[in-house]
Design an enzyme around this catalytic site. Sequence first.
Site, short mmCIF file in Angstrom:
data_model
loop_
_atom_site.label_atom_id
_atom_site.label_comp_id
_atom_site.label_asym_id
_atom_site.label_seq_id
_atom_site.Cartn_x
_atom_site.Cartn_y
_atom_site.Cartn_z
N LYS A 1 0.22 3.81 -16.40
CA LYS A 1 -0.09 3.18 -15.12
C LYS A 1 -1.56 2.74 -15.13
CE LYS A 1 3.75 3.58 -12.64
NZ LYS A 1 4.50 2.39 -12.22
N ASP B 1 1.44 -0.78 -16.86
CA ASP B 1 2.04 -1.25 -15.61
C ASP B 1 0.98 -1.19 -14.51
OD1 ASP B 1 3.52 -1.83 -13.37
OD2 ASP B 1 4.89 -0.11 -13.55
N GLU C 1 3.00 -5.11 -17.49
CA GLU C 1 3.94 -5.20 -16.35
C GLU C 1 3.20 -5.34 -15.03
OE1 GLU C 1 7.12 -2.32 -16.51
OE2 GLU C 1 7.05 -1.99 -14.36
N ASP D 1 8.73 -6.55 -12.41
CA ASP D 1 9.48 -5.37 -11.98
C ASP D 1 9.78 -5.49 -10.48
OD1 ASP D 1 10.48 -2.88 -11.38
OD2 ASP D 1 8.63 -1.79 -11.78
N LYS E 1 16.30 -1.88 -12.66
CA LYS E 1 16.36 -0.54 -12.07
C LYS E 1 17.68 -0.39 -11.33
CE LYS E 1 11.44 0.34 -11.71
NZ LYS E 1 10.23 0.31 -10.87
N GLN F 1 12.69 4.41 -10.92
CA GLN F 1 12.19 4.35 -9.54
C GLN F 1 11.80 5.75 -9.09
OE1 GLN F 1 13.46 1.01 -7.45
NE2 GLN F 1 13.91 2.16 -5.60
MG LIG Z 1 6.76 -1.02 -12.59
#
Ligand SMILES: [Mg+2]
Length: 367
Positions: free
Chosen positions: A162, A191, A217, A242, A266, A294
């Site tokens: 992240k 991401d 992402e 996403d 997802k 998620q």
């Molecule tokens: Mg994502």
Amino acid sequence: MKITGVEAIPFAIPYRKPLTFASGEVHVAEHVLVRVHTDDGVVGIAEAPPRPFTYGETQDGVVAVIRKIFAPQVIGLNLWQREVIHARLGRTVGNPVAKAAIDMAVWDALGRTLDIQVTELLGGYTDRMRVSHMLGFDEPAAMVAEAEKMRDVHGITTFKVKVGRRPVELDVAVVRALREALGEGAELYIDGNRGWTASESAAAMKQMADLNLLFAEELCPADDVLGRRWLVSHIDVPFIADESVPTPADVTREVLGGSATAISIKTARTGFTGSQRVHHLAEGLGLEVVMGNQIDSQLGSMCSVVFGAAYRLTSRRAGELSNFLDMSDDLLTEPLEICGGELTIRPGAGLGVDLDPDKLARYRQDI
Ligand SMILES: [Mg+2]
């Protein structure tokens, strides 16, 4: 085969440690268990994990929309009428995880009724997926330690990092530390959850040019239309959309508009029926696909691997299937286990997993 009832049961299970990222943080899994009952006595299950900061849904809202709007529209239909169910739920805008959970519980009930695995009903390509582990915001040393633990204990060698903090050097330092600690054998991708601007994203990608990233992402918002298009045309790895592509129409718009070159599927937001549509579209457009997470519990993670294993395209890359490891407990009778970096489908019918009634009684919030 006829649907006689749809339950929406709110439950809450704390995380051992919160997951923090650019668009929010999660301390407690406040999800909704959905159970679809049929006149044969079969019960299909799935979970809805609301993400207020991404899609605007809340736990209370998911329960209300299922009980008041969706359940009356599907009761009386049979399990084969999945397209009718999809169309009826589609008459209400939004509410992706509420719709997805009903859809997946219907597929589970169908699999249990026919005594066949859902992954076989969907496509039956394989019975397993490699696992990618998601690393939330922390100091570089702590994120490296978590990655090494995941590698040593579970055999995981793919990590999604992240990013999206300011200054960008904070995140660049983390990715560099991970690459140095894990070596070139590890797969790393990032991401941003829309945390950076297009120019910040470009600067960060430049600083990480030597780190052999697999994907980038949602580094900047899709609503920054021209900035994002410019960014995607200037970086040299696939750019995953996403949260900006929750529907097939969104995939078409973002990809044909030059704002993405790969997508995340997802099941928590498109169920199995909608995820099939997104998958087929991605195949037709020639996009790489990652099965995303998620922040699902074990039930949701099983739904992701059941779908991801069903097709060649979705099982090619490691799927984000390990967030449940951070939860303090779960609802299933037999915990999922990630071994040798892989998560495998259970042999039973439907989703192949069952609920522990004692655990459900402990964590449900409506009685
Ligand atoms: Mg994502």
